[in-house]
Enzyme design. Structure first.
Site, mmCIF file in Angstrom:
data_model
loop_
_atom_site.group_PDB
_atom_site.id
_atom_site.type_symbol
_atom_site.label_atom_id
_atom_site.label_comp_id
_atom_site.label_asym_id
_atom_site.label_seq_id
_atom_site.Cartn_x
_atom_site.Cartn_y
_atom_site.Cartn_z
ATOM 1 N N GLU A 119 54.221 65.560 55.424
ATOM 2 C CA GLU A 119 53.323 66.234 54.647
ATOM 3 C C GLU A 119 53.936 67.460 53.902
ATOM 4 O OE1 GLU A 119 50.793 64.901 53.752
ATOM 5 O OE2 GLU A 119 49.764 63.725 55.272
ATOM 6 N N HIS A 214 40.460 62.409 57.004
ATOM 7 C CA HIS A 214 41.900 62.442 57.454
ATOM 8 C C HIS A 214 42.080 63.867 58.420
ATOM 9 C CE1 HIS A 214 46.583 62.762 56.549
ATOM 10 N NE2 HIS A 214 46.216 63.176 57.834
HETATM 11 O O1 2HA Z 1 52.216 64.273 60.522
HETATM 12 O O2 2HA Z 1 49.065 64.143 60.087
HETATM 13 O O3 2HA Z 1 48.979 63.741 57.902
HETATM 14 C C1 2HA Z 1 51.204 63.334 60.733
HETATM 15 C C2 2HA Z 1 50.210 63.608 59.822
HETATM 16 C C3 2HA Z 1 50.091 63.079 58.354
HETATM 17 ZN ZN ZN Z 2 47.502 64.143 59.106
#
Ligand code: 2HA
Ligand code: ZN
Length: 267
Positions: A119, A214
């Site tokens: 990310e 998420h």
């Molecule tokens: O790094 O959480 O969104 C792993 C994650 C990606």
């Molecule tokens: Zn994540």
């Protein structure tokens, strides 16, 4: 090989804070496998000898161009690395990167060639926003708190500030310590530039942003304070969830009680 932390006690303290928070994320059950990321802006510690350190990786593309990050340095959790490992051995599971002069690439300078978080685009875009806004914030965290993510699986909660008001109303501390509330980013592909852009847009208004189905992103002056905001919101979500599991929907504090709080604490 010598660690970049050697003879840099202030930088070592900052990396120690990252390790401390990584441990909490794991203990909370918010960091399964490699879930979540932490990055901190360490440019203030980049002395002459750090600035002249040779890269230990090729230049990698960020995926976007961030002119506000010229000359900046970050410590980043490594991609595919576990929070529970970052907690015990931060310099083996994260690395220090330098933003290239074109502001579209970065290179790793220490201690080991650990590729930063998947990310990274979101994290660096958040840091650029923090720098250009002049708020002095240095830390960004992304994590997977079960309770808060569950709440984003309910469409009515995704309307602007619905979740903010609900969580504020569960216990007075939430509004006191998360006074801006939380923004919402509708579902987007993990690691995408679209996710990064939408997150930055929300950060103009909030310090905490939910990524639908998420996770959560939070920013702050340091990683401890960024974590604290998520912790406070998660507590409020737990109170809501506990009341629901007892078979009733919690009343929540009234608008009058929340306004009184706002006035009393100048929120
Ligand atoms: O790094 O959480 O969104 C792993 C994650 C990606
Ligand atoms: Zn994540």
């Amino acid at each position: 090989m010598k660690s970049i932390l050697e003879n840099r006690p202030e930088l070592e303290v900052k990396i120690g804070e990252v390790a401390e928070i990584a441990g909490y994320l794991w203990q909370r059950g918010w960091a399964e496998r490699n879930g979540g990321n932490i990055t901190i802006n360490i440019t203030e510690f980049a002395d002459e000898s750090i600035r002249s350190m040779a890269p230990i990786s090729e230049p990698y593309a960020i995926g976007t161009t961030l002119p506000g990050l010229k000359g900046c340095y970050f410590f980043c959790k490594g991609t595919n690395r576990r929070m529970r490992d970052l907690a015990r051995r931060p310099m083996d599971n994260g690395s220090v990167i330098r933003i290239a002069d074109d502001c579209a690439h970065y290179e790793i300078i220490a201690d080991k060639p650990v590729r930063p978080t998947s990310e990274l685009a979101s994290h660096l875009a958040m840091h650029e926003q923090m720098i250009t806004s002049g708020n002095g914030y240095k830390a960004a965290i992304h994590t997977h708190p079960i309770d808060l993510i569950a709440m984003t699986h309910h469409a009515p909660f995704l309307e602007k500030d619905v979740l903010t008001r609900l969580l504020w109303s569960m216990i007075p501390e939430t509004r006191a310590f998360c006074p801006k509330g939380l923004g919402i980013v509708p579902y987007k592909l993990p690691s995408s530039v679209e996710l990064a852009e939408a997150t930055v847009e929300q950060l103009r208004e909030y310090d905490v942003v939910m990524w639908e189905k998420h996770g959560v992103c939070a920013v702050g002056p340091d990683i401890i304070e960024a974590f604290d905001q998520v912790d406070v919101l998660s507590k409020a979500a737990q109170i809501y969830l506990t009341a629901k599991s007892m078979g009733f929907t919690p009343d929540g504090m009234t608008d009058t009680q929340m306004d009184e709080l706002k006035r009393a604490f100048n929120l």
